[in-house]
Motif scaffolding. Structure first.
Motif, PDB file in Angstrom:
ATOM      1  N   SER A  33       0.843  -1.192   0.000  1.00  0.00           N
ATOM      2  CA  SER A  33       0.000   0.000   0.000  1.00  0.00           C
ATOM      3  C   SER A  33       0.882   1.246   0.000  1.00  0.00           C
ATOM      4  O   SER A  33       2.072   1.182   0.298  1.00  0.00           O
ATOM      5  CB  SER A  33      -0.879  -0.003   1.236  1.00  0.00           C
ATOM      6  OG  SER A  33      -0.076   0.201   2.375  1.00  0.00           O
ATOM      7  N   ASP A  34       0.250   2.377  -0.299  1.00  0.00           N
ATOM      8  CA  ASP A  34       0.959   3.660  -0.309  1.00  0.00           C
ATOM      9  C   ASP A  34       1.715   3.903   0.980  1.00  0.00           C
ATOM     10  O   ASP A  34       2.866   4.311   0.975  1.00  0.00           O
ATOM     11  CB  ASP A  34      -0.052   4.800  -0.451  1.00  0.00           C
ATOM     12  CG  ASP A  34      -0.330   5.100  -1.911  1.00  0.00           C
ATOM     13  OD1 ASP A  34      -1.145   5.983  -2.176  1.00  0.00           O
ATOM     14  OD2 ASP A  34       0.283   4.432  -2.773  1.00  0.00           O
ATOM     15  N   SER A  35       1.031   3.659   2.100  1.00  0.00           N
ATOM     16  CA  SER A  35       1.633   4.046   3.372  1.00  0.00           C
ATOM     17  C   SER A  35       2.838   3.181   3.688  1.00  0.00           C
ATOM     18  O   SER A  35       3.807   3.651   4.271  1.00  0.00           O
ATOM     19  CB  SER A  35       0.603   3.968   4.489  1.00  0.00           C
ATOM     20  OG  SER A  35       0.111   2.652   4.589  1.00  0.00           O
TER      21      SER A  35
ATOM     22  N   HIS B  40      -4.204   8.925  -2.170  1.00  0.00           N
ATOM     23  CA  HIS B  40      -2.877   8.435  -2.536  1.00  0.00           C
ATOM     24  C   HIS B  40      -1.813   9.485  -2.319  1.00  0.00           C
ATOM     25  O   HIS B  40      -2.061  10.681  -2.387  1.00  0.00           O
ATOM     26  CB  HIS B  40      -2.861   8.026  -4.010  1.00  0.00           C
ATOM     27  CG  HIS B  40      -3.845   6.954  -4.327  1.00  0.00           C
ATOM     28  ND1 HIS B  40      -3.677   5.650  -3.915  1.00  0.00           N
ATOM     29  CD2 HIS B  40      -5.022   7.001  -4.979  1.00  0.00           C
ATOM     30  CE1 HIS B  40      -4.726   4.941  -4.323  1.00  0.00           C
ATOM     31  NE2 HIS B  40      -5.558   5.722  -4.969  1.00  0.00           N
TER      32      HIS B  40
END
Lengths: 419, 376
Positions: A33-35, B40
């Protein structure tokens, strides 16, 4: 790398584990994921750029932040963040971008939220000490006193005093401050405050003008009344991020009598101003206290409160405004005294400052000066306003003496706050 | 601001008020798009608020469409593709998400260009930008990264020799004399004042790690850490655009190989070409232009139309957003993406030749109707 290292609360632990296992390449991060990707990148960056690589070059700077920020403090605080993800780099950006002036020491840093003063206490405390005459937030307590009945001799000679004004700021607890707030937080501040203000009655009854929506006529009138604030041009403010999304969420409220005025979402959540022509400072302060307390009551009814604690008093964006956030002042004619070489020393000992009639960083016009208190923290509102009243009365007395050729005396310096 | 973390607050309430705005970002960003995109961020933590603040803070002008968003790193162009594709298409003459961009830095491919009439063409110049892969871009980089870029660039440039041999002047260290010399040479760049640049965060920490490098001949110049990592400029008096472009290509190619020797490459991909901070500079990032005397042509009522057909734009001699002085205009290519470097400079060379011919005709009181170009 980012301008500051933030922790991604959800992905942090995963990211650290991955980083320690050596999953450094982002190519393998496709499924993450992005995080988590952010966490991995941040960990890599930390290795590549230790705090010493990011430590700002402050050798040409003259502000409180630059005087206090050692490489050790920077290293200690760089990777920390407040619960709103506000970082040290963001606090100090304005002081890095604006080296200041050899004669005028600015503060050089701002808070993004209430927690900034805690999380970054290691740098805020010495800055506060420097700016507020040695006040130590760790050990000292700040007195708050909004009981205007305690004021004495609050009526000036109107041959000299043209107008009287008291201002302060208030922040709404739970919402980030102007450098850091998101658009919805800023709009929430506007909503909460405007709602409270609509509950004011009698001489405080008034109206709100949103900056983005006001008509041409309303704008012109507000300019003529000297009420309108505009998009900040000072780089001290713009570099701190306070002007983002202008004019969204900004506005001016004032009562019908034009003696009580609130700025919303300029440098602080709110700036509260009581003013009138003439020399009745007692009445100006009385209205100030009454209005403030009433607004506080109205927001409390809806479950909100102001940011305040017993060490720092009222919490505002700039550390220079902590404590009372109060500037009480007059526009006063001092044609003789202002030319006397003892004028600066007299002001200094009375703990007063002079400004031009356009406000901070302007020149005096026609011997009329803006005279106000120097201090904000460590003395209560009542104490500071009394100090201004006594001080201005002294100045007027000097002026009258000089008019008839009598000599004047420099007063004994007023002591700092009681320990 | 550079690192404004998105708070998990309602997207409806966060959506900016773009009703008064006139820029590409504002035209494209719907509420739904905002909702998706704010979920995002790039691996470097660059998120939508930092990305679009320049376009929220600056309303723009109905006649002059600014872009209104900037990249904080190379990955911005991937993560915010949904918004950037239509912005790029609008800004770059219909360039599609599936199009491929050609890079051609071979000066041999340029035809002519060495004979622009110096009685009219006062000076010739070609500029572009380059970004170093792996570093964040000026809106988002940390001080450590910016210094890293400066250090690498100085190392690479110090290896240039021959007519490209030169010297670096750090903005924060230069002496008064050096500063005055650079101003007189029209080389010095200063702290940005444009709110378009300031709102994006590019001026943070000024003047830390900013500087100017130029060769001893003063014909090849590199700006470090202004709006882009590197801005590369080749220039000289007179009309020999061919020589300017040759030096430009030689210099750029040399610099690129010096960076590669140190294990660094420029940000580039086959769809967007060279990746720079502002989406308006994608592709070639190239602006090739001349200062040219056109007092008669510029007053002709078809001047605007002629420029449009030649795919050229006019600016004042102070650069972007300045007025022309004494009939002297800065004429350069309008495009950046979808044409190669050679193609763009060819357009400038051919177009300026035609404009000078038109000027000469009008001087003699003759018509220029038969010279009107077709749309390129």
């Amino acid at each position: 790398m980012a301008s500051s290292f933030t922790r991604i609360l959800s992905g942090r632990n995963t990211a650290m584990v991955l980083a320690s296992v050596g999953a450094g390449t982002l190519a393998s991060g496709y499924l993450l994921s992005d995080s988590v990707k952010e966490g991995v990148a941040a960990a890599e960056r930390k290795k590549l750029y230790p705090p010493s690589a990011d430590y700002p070059d402050l050798r040409k700077h003259n502000n409180c932040m630059a005087s206090a920020l050692t490489p050790a403090i920077y290293a200690h605080l760089r990777d920390k963040a407040t619960p709103n993800d506000w970082t040290l780099d963001q606090c100090i950006q304005t002081g890095v971008d604006n080296p200041g002036h050899p004669f005028i020491k600015t503060v050089g840093m701002v808070a993004g939220d209430e927690e900034s003063y805690e999380v970054f206490a290691e740098i805020f405390d010495p800055v506060i000490k420097d700016r507020h005459n040695g006040y130590d937030p760790k050990t000292m307590k700040h007195p708050t006193d909004l009981d205007s009945s305690k004021i004495t001799s609050g009526m000036f000679d109107e041959n000299y005093v043209l107008s009287s004004r008291v201002r302060t700021g208030r922040s709404i607890r739970g919402l980030s401050l102007p450098p850091a707030c998101s658009r919805s937080e800023r709009r929430e501040v506007e909503r909460v405050v405007v709602q409270a203000l609509s509950g004011l009655k009698e001489d405080l009854t008034g109206r709100y003008y949103s900056l983005g929506e006001m008509t041409e006529e309303e704008q012109q009138r507000l300019i003529d009344d000297h009420f309108l604030f505009d998009k900040p041009v000072s780089p001290l403010l713009t570099c701190a991020g306070m002007a983002r999304d202008w004019p969204d969420g900004r506005g001016i409220w004032h009562n019908n009598e034009k003696t009580f005025l609130i700025w919303i979402n300029e440098e602080d959540h709110t700036r509260v101003i009581s003013m009138e022509k003439g020399g009745n400072m007692k009445r100006v302060f009385e209205r100030f206290c009454r209005g403030l307390l009433e607004v506080e009551r109205l927001i409390k009814e809806r479950g909100w409160e102001f940011m305040w604690n017993e060490h720092l008093g009222y919490i505002l964006t700039c550390p220079s405004n902590l404590g009372t956030g109060l500037r009480a002042g007059v526009h006063v004619r001092l044609p003789n005294l202002s030319k006397d070489p003892r004028f600066p020393k007299i002001l200094n000992n009375l703990r007063l400052q002079k400004r031009g009639t356009g406000g901070v960083d302007t020149a005096a016009v026609g011997d009329i000066f803006d005279i106000s208190n120097n201090d904000r923290l460590g003395k209560s509102e009542v104490e500071l306003v009394q100090l201004v009243i006594d001080g201005v009365n002294y100045l007027i007395d000097c002026e009258k003496k000089l008019e008839i050729g009598q000599d004047i005396k420099i007063p004994a310096p007023i002591p700092q706050f009681k320990k | 601001m550079a690192k404004l973390k998105i708070k998990k607050l309602c997207a409806e309430k966060e959506y900016p008020d773009l009703s008064q705005h006139s820029n590409h970002m504002a035209k494209v960003l719907t509420k739904d798009m905002y909702k998706t995109l704010r979920e995002h961020s790039t691996p470097n933590g660059f998120a939508i608020d930092g990305f679009m603040q320049a376009g929220v803070y600056n309303l723009g002008h109905p006649f002059i469409m600014t872009v209104g968003c900037v990249a904080g790193d190379e990955e911005t162009y991937e993560v915010f593709k949904e918004l950037l594709d239509p912005v790029i298409e609008d800004r770059h003459g219909g360039y599609k998400p599936t199009d491929k961009h050609k890079t051609d830095l071979n000066p041999e491919h340029l035809k002519g260009g060495d004979d622009l009439d110096p009685n009219y063409v006062l000076s010739s110049r070609v500029r572009t930008g380059r970004s170093i892969r792996g570093f964040c871009l000026p809106p988002h980089c940390s001080r450590g990264e910016r210094r890293g870029i400066e250090k690498l660039s100085i190392e690479a440039l110090s290896a240039l020799d021959g007519d490209l041999k030169g010297k670096y002047y750090a903005l924060k260290n230069m002496t008064e004399q050096e500063q005055q010399q650079l101003i007189d040479d029209h080389f010095l760049f200063d702290k940005p004042v444009s709110p378009l640049l300031l709102a994006s965060g590019m001026a943070r920490d000024w003047p830390d790690a900013r500087g100017i490098w130029h060769n001893d001949n003063k014909t090849f110049l590199v700006w470090i850490n202004e709006e882009d990592h590197l801005r590369v400029i080749s220039m000289q008096k007179g009309g020999n655009m061919r020589e300017v472009f040759t030096r430009f290509c030689t210099g750029l190619t040399k610099i690129e190989s010096l960076f590669k020797q140190k294990g660094h490459e420029f940000m580039w991909n086959e769809h967007l070409g060279y990746v720079l901070t502002c989406p308006s500079n994608l592709g070639t990032g190239l602006r090739g232009g001349v200062h040219v005397k056109l007092p008669n042509v510029s007053k002709h009522d078809k001047f605007g139309e002629i420029l449009k057909r030649l795919r050229l734009q006019k600016r004042g001699t102070g650069g972007v957003d300045t007025a022309a002085v004494g009939g002297v205009f800065d004429i350069s290519n309008a495009d950046r993406l979808g044409f190669s470097e050679v193609e763009l400079v060819q357009m400038v060379v051919d177009g300026v030749k035609l404009l000078v011919e038109m000027e000469k005709r009008l001087e003699k009181g003759q018509s220029i109707d038969d010279l009107m170009p077709a749309q390129k």
